[in-house]
Design an enzyme around this catalytic site. Sequence first.
Site, mmCIF file in Angstrom:
data_model
loop_
_atom_site.group_PDB
_atom_site.id
_atom_site.type_symbol
_atom_site.label_atom_id
_atom_site.label_comp_id
_atom_site.label_asym_id
_atom_site.label_seq_id
_atom_site.Cartn_x
_atom_site.Cartn_y
_atom_site.Cartn_z
ATOM 1 N N ARG A 138 -0.028 14.213 13.120
ATOM 2 C CA ARG A 138 0.328 14.101 11.692
ATOM 3 C C ARG A 138 0.677 15.487 11.114
ATOM 4 O O ARG A 138 0.078 15.960 10.178
ATOM 5 C CB ARG A 138 -0.792 13.440 10.891
ATOM 6 C CG ARG A 138 -1.333 12.152 11.460
ATOM 7 C CD ARG A 138 -0.292 11.058 11.633
ATOM 8 N NE ARG A 138 0.217 10.481 10.424
ATOM 9 C CZ ARG A 138 -0.379 9.476 9.764
ATOM 10 N NH1 ARG A 138 -1.504 9.020 10.187
ATOM 11 N NH2 ARG A 138 0.158 8.994 8.671
ATOM 12 N N CYS A 146 -5.297 11.885 12.737
ATOM 13 C CA CYS A 146 -6.048 10.632 12.784
ATOM 14 C C CYS A 146 -5.830 10.042 14.175
ATOM 15 O O CYS A 146 -5.326 10.713 15.066
ATOM 16 C CB CYS A 146 -5.572 9.675 11.707
ATOM 17 S SG CYS A 146 -3.886 9.212 11.981
ATOM 18 N N ARG A 184 -8.881 -0.441 4.936
ATOM 19 C CA ARG A 184 -8.047 0.570 4.268
ATOM 20 C C ARG A 184 -6.742 -0.054 3.790
ATOM 21 O O ARG A 184 -6.164 0.398 2.810
ATOM 22 C CB ARG A 184 -7.720 1.718 5.238
ATOM 23 C CG ARG A 184 -8.846 2.677 5.514
ATOM 24 C CD ARG A 184 -8.345 3.828 6.358
ATOM 25 N NE ARG A 184 -7.092 4.342 5.795
ATOM 26 C CZ ARG A 184 -6.200 5.028 6.513
ATOM 27 N NH1 ARG A 184 -6.414 5.261 7.781
ATOM 28 N NH2 ARG A 184 -5.087 5.477 5.961
ATOM 29 N N ILE A 205 2.792 18.596 9.217
ATOM 30 C CA ILE A 205 3.450 18.615 7.894
ATOM 31 C C ILE A 205 4.553 19.673 7.851
ATOM 32 O O ILE A 205 5.000 20.072 6.773
ATOM 33 C CB ILE A 205 2.427 18.870 6.763
ATOM 34 C CG1 ILE A 205 1.689 20.207 6.966
ATOM 35 C CG2 ILE A 205 1.442 17.717 6.615
ATOM 36 C CD1 ILE A 205 0.935 20.668 5.724
ATOM 37 N N LYS A 227 0.847 -1.205 0.000
ATOM 38 C CA LYS A 227 0.000 0.000 0.000
ATOM 39 C C LYS A 227 0.885 1.260 0.000
ATOM 40 O O LYS A 227 0.656 2.183 -0.772
ATOM 41 C CB LYS A 227 -0.873 0.000 1.247
ATOM 42 C CG LYS A 227 -1.567 1.320 1.546
ATOM 43 C CD LYS A 227 -2.517 1.237 2.718
ATOM 44 C CE LYS A 227 -1.858 1.450 4.027
ATOM 45 N NZ LYS A 227 -1.569 2.861 4.352
ATOM 46 N N ASN A 228 1.934 1.260 0.828
ATOM 47 C CA ASN A 228 2.725 2.486 0.992
ATOM 48 C C ASN A 228 3.770 2.694 -0.101
ATOM 49 O O ASN A 228 4.494 3.681 -0.082
ATOM 50 C CB ASN A 228 3.349 2.538 2.395
ATOM 51 C CG ASN A 228 2.265 2.714 3.457
ATOM 52 O OD1 ASN A 228 1.088 2.958 3.122
ATOM 53 N ND2 ASN A 228 2.619 2.544 4.708
ATOM 54 N N ASP A 282 4.287 0.622 12.327
ATOM 55 C CA ASP A 282 3.053 0.019 11.820
ATOM 56 C C ASP A 282 2.863 -1.407 12.324
ATOM 57 O O ASP A 282 1.786 -1.967 12.198
ATOM 58 C CB ASP A 282 3.032 0.037 10.289
ATOM 59 C CG ASP A 282 2.899 1.456 9.764
ATOM 60 O OD1 ASP A 282 3.119 1.664 8.568
ATOM 61 O OD2 ASP A 282 2.606 2.351 10.575
ATOM 62 N N ARG A 316 -4.649 11.280 4.430
ATOM 63 C CA ARG A 316 -3.284 11.755 4.661
ATOM 64 C C ARG A 316 -2.413 11.657 3.417
ATOM 65 O O ARG A 316 -1.671 12.578 3.094
ATOM 66 C CB ARG A 316 -2.681 10.918 5.805
ATOM 67 C CG ARG A 316 -1.187 11.106 6.028
ATOM 68 C CD ARG A 316 -0.879 12.246 6.926
ATOM 69 N NE ARG A 316 0.569 12.454 7.054
ATOM 70 C CZ ARG A 316 1.074 13.517 7.667
ATOM 71 N NH1 ARG A 316 0.283 14.440 8.170
ATOM 72 N NH2 ARG A 316 2.373 13.683 7.779
HETATM 73 C C1 EPZ Z 1 3.964 7.033 6.445
HETATM 74 O O1 EPZ Z 1 3.202 8.046 7.059
HETATM 75 C C2 EPZ Z 1 3.040 5.835 6.321
HETATM 76 N N1 EPZ Z 1 1.887 6.191 5.484
HETATM 77 C C3 EPZ Z 1 2.551 5.400 7.700
HETATM 78 O O2 EPZ Z 1 1.770 4.232 7.529
HETATM 79 C C4 EPZ Z 1 3.761 5.043 8.553
HETATM 80 O O3 EPZ Z 1 3.312 4.724 9.871
HETATM 81 C C5 EPZ Z 1 4.709 6.255 8.621
HETATM 82 O O4 EPZ Z 1 5.078 6.649 7.272
HETATM 83 C C6 EPZ Z 1 5.980 5.944 9.392
HETATM 84 O O5 EPZ Z 1 6.634 4.855 8.808
HETATM 85 C C7 EPZ Z 1 2.010 6.134 4.137
HETATM 86 O O6 EPZ Z 1 3.064 5.848 3.601
HETATM 87 C C8 EPZ Z 1 0.758 6.432 3.364
HETATM 88 P P1 EPZ Z 1 6.055 10.313 8.703
HETATM 89 P P2 EPZ Z 1 3.785 9.573 7.146
HETATM 90 O O7 EPZ Z 1 5.971 11.586 7.937
HETATM 91 O O8 EPZ Z 1 4.508 9.901 5.905
HETATM 92 C C9 EPZ Z 1 5.956 13.367 12.361
HETATM 93 C C10 EPZ Z 1 -0.141 2.910 7.636
HETATM 94 O O9 EPZ Z 1 -0.634 2.284 8.553
HETATM 95 N N2 EPZ Z 1 5.976 14.393 11.307
HETATM 96 O O10 EPZ Z 1 7.269 9.462 8.576
HETATM 97 O O11 EPZ Z 1 2.672 10.450 7.568
HETATM 98 C C11 EPZ Z 1 4.636 12.611 12.352
HETATM 99 O O12 EPZ Z 1 3.673 13.305 13.122
HETATM 100 C C12 EPZ Z 1 0.376 4.318 7.838
HETATM 101 O O13 EPZ Z 1 0.040 2.456 6.477
HETATM 102 C C13 EPZ Z 1 6.083 15.728 11.677
HETATM 103 O O14 EPZ Z 1 6.153 16.063 12.862
HETATM 104 O O15 EPZ Z 1 4.809 9.399 8.358
HETATM 105 C C14 EPZ Z 1 5.029 11.298 12.991
HETATM 106 O O16 EPZ Z 1 5.050 11.457 14.399
HETATM 107 C C15 EPZ Z 1 0.089 4.793 9.248
HETATM 108 N N3 EPZ Z 1 6.089 16.682 10.699
HETATM 109 C C16 EPZ Z 1 6.450 11.065 12.471
HETATM 110 O O17 EPZ Z 1 6.939 12.353 12.076
HETATM 111 C C17 EPZ Z 1 6.005 16.345 9.363
HETATM 112 O O18 EPZ Z 1 6.047 17.262 8.504
HETATM 113 C C18 EPZ Z 1 6.517 10.107 11.280
HETATM 114 O O19 EPZ Z 1 5.744 10.642 10.245
HETATM 115 C C19 EPZ Z 1 5.903 14.976 9.007
HETATM 116 C C20 EPZ Z 1 5.896 14.030 10.000
#
Ligand code: EPZ
Length: 417
Positions: free
Chosen positions: A122, A117, A398, A124, A23-24, A306, A93
């Site tokens: 989450r 969520c 999902r 950015i 998926k990812n 995850d 997201r």
């Molecule tokens: C991706 O989410 C995955 N989703 C998530 O999988 C996965 O848990 C996550 O990476 C970590 O491996 C997809 O690929 C669609 P991050 P993402 O940006 O990109 C913080 C699933 O179950 N952060 O690496 O959103 C954030 O809040 C999903 O398939 C900031 O603070 O993850 C989190 O605490 C759930 N500012 C941490 O970093 C930002 O600008 C990791 O987030 C971005 C992130």
Amino acid sequence: MAQAYLTRGKRKVNGSIQIKSAKNSILPIICSTVLQKNDCELILVPKIKDVEELLNVVGLLGITSERVNENLIIHSQNITYSSLDCDFAKNFRASIFLVGAMLTRFKQCEISLPGGCDIGKRNIDIHLDALASLGARYEIVQDVLIFNGKNMHSGVVELRYPSVGATINTIFASLELEGITTIINPAKEPEIKDLASFLNSLGYVIVGAGSKKISIYGRKIFPKPIAYKPIGDRIVAGTLLVLTTILGGEIMLSNIEQDSLEPVIFYLKKVGAKIAKYQNAIYLYSNAKLKPFKIVTGPFPQFPTDMQSIFISLALCCNGKSEIVEKVFEDRFKVVDEFKKFGACIKKRENSIIIEGKKSLNGATVRATDLRAGAGLVLTALTIEDSCEIENIEVIMRGYEDFDKILRTLGQDIKKN
Ligand code: EPZ
């Protein structure tokens, strides 16, 4: 009508499953079609809600798609610019991954701020800082992000945290910027390497994906049709390996690269599962006599967040106390209250939980709080002889295609109400 799973557990696992594409990986690759402007056939794409939702979002840009057997064909020849200020984008997201691709294709992007969520805020900010350091300008007007990419340039982008999404957006935004863009401290997840491999097969030049520095050599590409098979879904595979470990029995998984599952395989062996690795396949045997463990989640190659909720169901079957420390998302223990409805003894601390294993659990009705938490609750329900009900299974759908059907083929008593 809200759907639920009904289970009766304590049955051994026996069977083999072909793992579908990740998926990812699929989600960012669908966003890449904004750049590709031709036909893209993705192989072994699971029928899951996240893919459907992202296809709805890119549909706003004139991108269409169709399913042919297990594959998904995406047509992006007639792509046109559109605002993505809509509920689709706000509630989903992964639509944020479109920003970088839109900046490269259209030099502009307008998109609803993604919602949080059940696993955390989450944010950015890392995405925004990275894009701004490449010259993108943005403003937030009533929860809508408006980007201007007319004066973007290549450069060095250092991420304060190896965010998966921010790495994806930075790669997308720099693909056609003249010169070399370097990303320091990028995410190293297998799906990032997979995305880079897809983009390179389109004609882009990305070097170092999966390492601590990624270099993107900006260039324009000529639209061409492509067929691509993403890597197998390591979290779906990990879920089925944990299922077999806790119930006992054996399973053979095909279409899964064990390197992507290394951290999970390490701990499953440590608790007592027997694992054999083959070319793109994994075999696991378990007699369900399991030792407790301690895991700390983190960015790849650390233990994947995850798999955290799914390892709670493993801990409940180990002889002794296990500890799970969550270091990626600030609120990924919401599911603990649901596990407690089964009679689980779990103590929450700041960002860790202590789980007492081998307590006898009771049948209960529980609610899936997020995608992976839902999967963990199903696994625990399948260790309980009494009947159990898992509500809100739409969130499980999902990321897991035909989850109940797959579990039935592995000998489990589970049905949808
Ligand atoms: C991706 O989410 C995955 N989703 C998530 O999988 C996965 O848990 C996550 O990476 C970590 O491996 C997809 O690929 C669609 P991050 P993402 O940006 O990109 C913080 C699933 O179950 N952060 O690496 O959103 C954030 O809040 C999903 O398939 C900031 O603070 O993850 C989190 O605490 C759930 N500012 C941490 O970093 C930002 O600008 C990791 O987030 C971005 C992130």
